[in-house]
Write a protein that holds these residues in place. Structure first.
Motif, short mmCIF file in Angstrom:
data_model
loop_
_atom_site.label_atom_id
_atom_site.label_comp_id
_atom_site.label_asym_id
_atom_site.label_seq_id
_atom_site.Cartn_x
_atom_site.Cartn_y
_atom_site.Cartn_z
N SER A 37 31.75 108.84 26.30
CA SER A 37 31.48 107.87 27.37
C SER A 37 31.18 108.57 28.70
CB SER A 37 32.66 106.91 27.53
OG SER A 37 33.84 107.64 27.84
N ALA A 38 31.67 109.81 28.87
CA ALA A 38 31.39 110.55 30.09
C ALA A 38 29.96 111.10 30.08
CB ALA A 38 32.37 111.71 30.24
N VAL A 39 29.40 111.26 28.88
CA VAL A 39 28.04 111.79 28.75
C VAL A 39 27.03 110.66 28.84
CG1 VAL A 39 26.45 113.01 27.22
CG2 VAL A 39 28.84 113.73 27.37
N SER A 40 27.26 109.61 28.06
CA SER A 40 26.35 108.46 28.05
C SER A 40 27.11 107.26 27.49
CB SER A 40 25.13 108.78 27.18
OG SER A 40 24.28 107.66 27.10
N VAL A 57 25.01 121.79 21.44
CA VAL A 57 24.30 120.61 20.96
C VAL A 57 25.31 119.78 20.19
CG1 VAL A 57 22.40 119.74 19.54
CG2 VAL A 57 22.14 121.88 20.82
N VAL A 58 25.47 118.51 20.61
CA VAL A 58 26.47 117.63 20.02
C VAL A 58 25.77 116.42 19.43
CG1 VAL A 58 28.57 116.30 20.44
CG2 VAL A 58 28.13 118.38 21.77
N GLY A 59 26.11 116.12 18.19
CA GLY A 59 25.50 114.98 17.52
C GLY A 59 26.34 113.72 17.70
N ALA A 60 25.65 112.58 17.75
CA ALA A 60 26.27 111.25 17.78
C ALA A 60 25.45 110.37 16.85
CB ALA A 60 26.28 110.71 19.21
N LEU A 61 25.87 109.15 16.64
CA LEU A 61 25.14 108.25 15.75
C LEU A 61 23.74 108.00 16.30
CD1 LEU A 61 25.29 106.50 13.20
CD2 LEU A 61 26.07 104.62 14.65
#
Length: 191
Positions: free
Chosen positions: A6-9, A34-38
């Motif tokens: 939530s701090a990123v986007s 590099v961090v993955g999300a859904l």
């Protein structure tokens, strides 16, 4: 370090499901993460880290006992009894492909006789505490200050403790794609 999605986007789901940190995507010589999300990928860039070491030197190291004689006249305050030299060494702790010209604002504060209600010594313009701001780059710096005795000091046996604290506010730096460097959290900022 923990980074909340939530701090990123706002709205990122499953942030951190996959992570890769062994690459330099921005090509500035620093590893990026590099961090993955859904359904998304987030690039977190590394910031250059700055080390600052500080030291205080006093000359002479001890104030002569004859200086403590009470003259009864405050004019004696006009003669310094010692000189303090405050030195800082500012350097980059991280290496980058390109030379990084660090530019920052160094703020330091000197407090005299910190464990006493009324100070036995004053500094520069007869002040107990001073704060100074200096523009710095990755280099060594020393600043001189004069120390004065207050009139009629009664306790001349106890040590006079001097406290130095500092902070560094870096400016965005060329060669780091305008990311400002960050002060190394291992740096002792109070002496």
């Amino acid at each position: 370090q923990r980074i909340a999605g939530s701090a990123v986007s706002p709205g990122l789901r499953y942030f951190g499901q996959s992570i890769q940190g062994n690459m330099d995507v921005s090509q500035d010589g620093l590893n990026d993460l590099v961090v993955g999300a859904l359904g998304k990928v987030v690039l977190l860039r590394s910031r250059p880290v700055v080390d600052v070491t500080a030291a205080i030197m006093q000359s002479p190291e001890e104030i002569a006992l004859w200086r403590f004689v009470c003259p009864g006249i405050p004019e004696e305050l006009s003669t310094p009894v010692s000189n303090l030299t405050v030195c800082f060494n500012v350097s980059l702790a991280t290496s980058a492909k390109q030379e990084v010209n660090l530019q920052a604002n160094l703020m330091y504060e000197l407090k005299m006789d910190v464990k006493r209600l009324s100070s036995r010594v004053l500094i520069d313009n007869l002040e107990r505490d001073i704060t100074r701001h200096r523009a710095v780059t990755n280099d060594a710096y020393c600043f001189d200050h004069e120390v004065f005795l207050t009139a009629c000091v009664e306790d001349f046996l106890s040590p006079i403790e001097i406290q130095l604290s500092f902070s560094l506010t870096p400016f965005p730096t060329e060669g780091t794609k305008d990311l400002p460097p960050i002060l190394n959290q291992r740096c002792a900022t109070t002496l």
